[in-house]
Design a protein around this motif. Sequence first.
Motif, PDB file in Angstrom:
ATOM      1  N   ASP A 182      23.996  43.837   2.195  1.00  0.00           N
ATOM      2  CA  ASP A 182      25.325  44.043   2.317  1.00  0.00           C
ATOM      3  C   ASP A 182      26.135  44.432   0.970  1.00  0.00           C
ATOM      4  O   ASP A 182      27.283  44.995   0.996  1.00  0.00           O
ATOM      5  CB  ASP A 182      25.786  42.478   2.730  1.00  0.00           C
ATOM      6  CG  ASP A 182      27.458  42.841   3.007  1.00  0.00           C
ATOM      7  OD1 ASP A 182      27.793  43.755   4.074  1.00  0.00           O
ATOM      8  OD2 ASP A 182      28.249  42.134   2.656  1.00  0.00           O
ATOM      9  N   ASP A 183      25.159  44.197  -0.004  1.00  0.00           N
ATOM     10  CA  ASP A 183      25.982  44.581  -1.435  1.00  0.00           C
ATOM     11  C   ASP A 183      25.676  46.015  -1.571  1.00  0.00           C
ATOM     12  O   ASP A 183      26.889  46.721  -2.288  1.00  0.00           O
ATOM     13  CB  ASP A 183      25.298  43.952  -2.702  1.00  0.00           C
ATOM     14  CG  ASP A 183      25.617  42.397  -2.948  1.00  0.00           C
ATOM     15  OD1 ASP A 183      26.592  42.035  -2.318  1.00  0.00           O
ATOM     16  OD2 ASP A 183      24.800  41.689  -3.525  1.00  0.00           O
ATOM     17  N   GLN A 184      24.913  46.696  -1.029  1.00  0.00           N
ATOM     18  CA  GLN A 184      24.754  48.080  -0.991  1.00  0.00           C
ATOM     19  C   GLN A 184      25.475  48.592   0.167  1.00  0.00           C
ATOM     20  O   GLN A 184      25.958  49.646  -0.284  1.00  0.00           O
ATOM     21  CB  GLN A 184      23.031  48.525  -0.731  1.00  0.00           C
ATOM     22  CG  GLN A 184      22.845  49.674  -1.013  1.00  0.00           C
ATOM     23  CD  GLN A 184      21.306  50.251  -1.185  1.00  0.00           C
ATOM     24  OE1 GLN A 184      20.519  49.131  -0.746  1.00  0.00           O
ATOM     25  NE2 GLN A 184      21.011  51.171  -1.045  1.00  0.00           N
ATOM     26  N   PHE A 185      25.461  48.208   1.312  1.00  0.00           N
ATOM     27  CA  PHE A 185      26.322  49.090   2.343  1.00  0.00           C
ATOM     28  C   PHE A 185      27.646  48.354   2.739  1.00  0.00           C
ATOM     29  O   PHE A 185      28.257  49.293   3.565  1.00  0.00           O
ATOM     30  CB  PHE A 185      25.262  49.119   3.680  1.00  0.00           C
ATOM     31  CG  PHE A 185      24.065  50.017   3.223  1.00  0.00           C
ATOM     32  CD1 PHE A 185      24.140  51.271   3.022  1.00  0.00           C
ATOM     33  CD2 PHE A 185      22.733  49.107   2.890  1.00  0.00           C
ATOM     34  CE1 PHE A 185      23.046  51.880   2.674  1.00  0.00           C
ATOM     35  CE2 PHE A 185      21.770  49.739   2.491  1.00  0.00           C
ATOM     36  CZ  PHE A 185      21.782  51.303   2.452  1.00  0.00           C
ATOM     37  N   ARG A 186      27.868  47.581   2.336  1.00  0.00           N
ATOM     38  CA  ARG A 186      29.258  46.673   2.629  1.00  0.00           C
ATOM     39  C   ARG A 186      29.661  46.909   4.157  1.00  0.00           C
ATOM     40  O   ARG A 186      30.731  47.277   4.631  1.00  0.00           O
ATOM     41  CB  ARG A 186      30.494  47.611   2.002  1.00  0.00           C
ATOM     42  CG  ARG A 186      30.333  47.543   0.626  1.00  0.00           C
ATOM     43  CD  ARG A 186      30.966  46.520  -0.134  1.00  0.00           C
ATOM     44  NE  ARG A 186      30.478  46.313  -1.643  1.00  0.00           N
ATOM     45  CZ  ARG A 186      30.299  45.224  -2.260  1.00  0.00           C
ATOM     46  NH1 ARG A 186      30.710  43.928  -1.780  1.00  0.00           N
ATOM     47  NH2 ARG A 186      29.986  45.176  -3.631  1.00  0.00           N
ATOM     48  N   LEU A 187      28.613  46.169   4.967  1.00  0.00           N
ATOM     49  CA  LEU A 187      28.791  46.101   6.346  1.00  0.00           C
ATOM     50  C   LEU A 187      29.922  44.942   6.702  1.00  0.00           C
ATOM     51  O   LEU A 187      30.324  44.969   7.896  1.00  0.00           O
ATOM     52  CB  LEU A 187      27.479  45.720   7.098  1.00  0.00           C
ATOM     53  CG  LEU A 187      26.331  46.655   6.684  1.00  0.00           C
ATOM     54  CD1 LEU A 187      25.003  45.998   7.286  1.00  0.00           C
ATOM     55  CD2 LEU A 187      26.502  48.163   7.289  1.00  0.00           C
ATOM     56  N   LEU A 188      29.734  43.661   6.118  1.00  0.00           N
ATOM     57  CA  LEU A 188      30.590  42.590   6.355  1.00  0.00           C
ATOM     58  C   LEU A 188      31.757  42.573   5.583  1.00  0.00           C
ATOM     59  O   LEU A 188      32.024  42.174   4.587  1.00  0.00           O
ATOM     60  CB  LEU A 188      29.510  41.390   6.038  1.00  0.00           C
ATOM     61  CG  LEU A 188      28.169  41.341   6.903  1.00  0.00           C
ATOM     62  CD1 LEU A 188      27.281  40.408   6.149  1.00  0.00           C
ATOM     63  CD2 LEU A 188      28.121  41.188   8.189  1.00  0.00           C
ATOM     64  N   GLN A 189      32.898  42.807   6.383  1.00  0.00           N
ATOM     65  CA  GLN A 189      34.111  42.712   5.945  1.00  0.00           C
ATOM     66  C   GLN A 189      35.101  41.634   6.427  1.00  0.00           C
ATOM     67  O   GLN A 189      34.677  41.184   7.437  1.00  0.00           O
ATOM     68  CB  GLN A 189      34.819  44.055   6.069  1.00  0.00           C
ATOM     69  CG  GLN A 189      34.279  45.420   5.983  1.00  0.00           C
ATOM     70  CD  GLN A 189      34.262  45.875   4.282  1.00  0.00           C
ATOM     71  OE1 GLN A 189      35.255  45.409   3.797  1.00  0.00           O
ATOM     72  NE2 GLN A 189      33.388  46.631   3.733  1.00  0.00           N
ATOM     73  N   PRO A 190      35.808  41.128   5.497  1.00  0.00           N
ATOM     74  CA  PRO A 190      36.678  39.985   6.015  1.00  0.00           C
ATOM     75  C   PRO A 190      37.553  40.684   7.302  1.00  0.00           C
ATOM     76  O   PRO A 190      38.061  41.619   7.425  1.00  0.00           O
ATOM     77  CB  PRO A 190      37.816  39.833   4.822  1.00  0.00           C
ATOM     78  CG  PRO A 190      37.051  40.483   3.589  1.00  0.00           C
ATOM     79  CD  PRO A 190      36.181  41.643   4.031  1.00  0.00           C
ATOM     80  N   GLY A 191      37.555  39.519   8.101  1.00  0.00           N
ATOM     81  CA  GLY A 191      38.025  39.588   9.469  1.00  0.00           C
ATOM     82  C   GLY A 191      37.165  40.285  10.780  1.00  0.00           C
ATOM     83  O   GLY A 191      37.371  40.359  11.786  1.00  0.00           O
ATOM     84  N   TYR A 192      35.903  40.799  10.290  1.00  0.00           N
ATOM     85  CA  TYR A 192      34.808  41.058  11.172  1.00  0.00           C
ATOM     86  C   TYR A 192      34.273  40.103  11.961  1.00  0.00           C
ATOM     87  O   TYR A 192      34.298  38.928  11.755  1.00  0.00           O
ATOM     88  CB  TYR A 192      34.089  41.695  10.617  1.00  0.00           C
ATOM     89  CG  TYR A 192      33.982  43.223  10.117  1.00  0.00           C
ATOM     90  CD1 TYR A 192      35.369  43.957   9.996  1.00  0.00           C
ATOM     91  CD2 TYR A 192      32.996  44.378   9.682  1.00  0.00           C
ATOM     92  CE1 TYR A 192      35.797  45.226   9.671  1.00  0.00           C
ATOM     93  CE2 TYR A 192      33.223  45.781   9.448  1.00  0.00           C
ATOM     94  CZ  TYR A 192      34.787  46.110   9.265  1.00  0.00           C
ATOM     95  OH  TYR A 192      35.020  47.383   9.221  1.00  0.00           O
ATOM     96  N   SER A 193      33.961  40.482  13.073  1.00  0.00           N
ATOM     97  CA  SER A 193      33.028  39.913  14.143  1.00  0.00           C
ATOM     98  C   SER A 193      31.697  39.986  13.952  1.00  0.00           C
ATOM     99  O   SER A 193      31.364  41.170  14.134  1.00  0.00           O
ATOM    100  CB  SER A 193      33.609  39.699  15.489  1.00  0.00           C
ATOM    101  OG  SER A 193      34.975  39.507  15.648  1.00  0.00           O
ATOM    102  N   VAL A 194      31.055  39.081  13.758  1.00  0.00           N
ATOM    103  CA  VAL A 194      29.539  39.261  13.433  1.00  0.00           C
ATOM    104  C   VAL A 194      28.558  38.427  14.633  1.00  0.00           C
ATOM    105  O   VAL A 194      28.850  37.270  14.627  1.00  0.00           O
ATOM    106  CB  VAL A 194      29.032  38.852  12.067  1.00  0.00           C
ATOM    107  CG1 VAL A 194      27.549  39.000  12.153  1.00  0.00           C
ATOM    108  CG2 VAL A 194      29.806  39.678  11.278  1.00  0.00           C
ATOM    109  N   VAL A 195      27.663  39.188  15.135  1.00  0.00           N
ATOM    110  CA  VAL A 195      26.621  38.309  15.850  1.00  0.00           C
ATOM    111  C   VAL A 195      25.106  38.046  15.194  1.00  0.00           C
ATOM    112  O   VAL A 195      24.795  39.324  14.825  1.00  0.00           O
ATOM    113  CB  VAL A 195      26.313  38.938  17.202  1.00  0.00           C
ATOM    114  CG1 VAL A 195      25.304  38.026  17.990  1.00  0.00           C
ATOM    115  CG2 VAL A 195      27.792  38.889  18.068  1.00  0.00           C
TER     116      VAL A 195
END
Length: 239
Positions: free
Chosen positions: A61-74
Amino acid sequence: MWCFFPRRRYIHSTLSLMKKLKGKSVAEQRWLMRQLRDPYVKASHAQNFRCRSAFKLLEIDDQFRLLQPGYSVVDCGAAPGAWSQVAVQRVNSSGTDAELPRGTVVGIDILNVPPLEGAHFLSCHDVTDPATHAKLLELLPGGRAHVILSDMAPNASGFREMDHDKLIVMCLSLIDLAEKILQPGGSLVCKYWDGIFVQKLQKKLLSVFSSVRTLKPNASRKDSAERFFLARMYRKPVK
Ligand SMILES: C[S@@+](CC[C@H](N)C(=O)[O-])C[C@H]1O[C@@H](n2cnc3c(N)ncnc32)[C@H](O)[C@@H]1O
């Protein structure tokens, strides 16, 4: 205090190591020695992560910034919950930062996952089961996820080809899950074990994602066949 005297500290740690190794089989001793020497195990204790795998996701995630505030993750194969801990922090699903949008994290595992603030766990649920998919649709805001994570792994049988094959089948099932819940433009991170069916999986992923790359984070042990696919820009298949 003993810690100011290196010789005493050495004797103390050697004695405590001998105590830990006592009565263990050779394989258990080898595993324990590896754990004790592993910097990621030490760091996971220091940072209160449930296991060292947290650092694999942090690195991705540090490299690709997939997880942004407000996102829904499974989070598929969530137990004991280290990836979910990372996801909770990054998408702000426990509302730690009141200024940022609050995300959602849903973790699934066939095992029990201990509770975690900011995450909803479907313990004792199989990711490949359509009944689990139906529950996910109810739990996700608007029935949609921005990111699907999978660190799932079957119990290793010791037969490399067979384990590889099983994990590939599990990864392929994530493509069906994506069709039900992943937002167009969404991402998927999935673990696999290297082997003969990798190209088949990659081809399938490329049929519904615009980009697919292979990752081997530093935190993934060098001697392990473990790799990750990062698939981005989901395109819902036209039927
Ligand atoms: C390597 S562990 C995951 C570690 C986790 N990412 C963490 O950071 O805490 C793999 C998990 O996949 C789970 N698993 C295997 N098959 C599964 C399935 N069909 N459905 C859900 N979970 C599964 C296992 O029970 C195991 O807990």
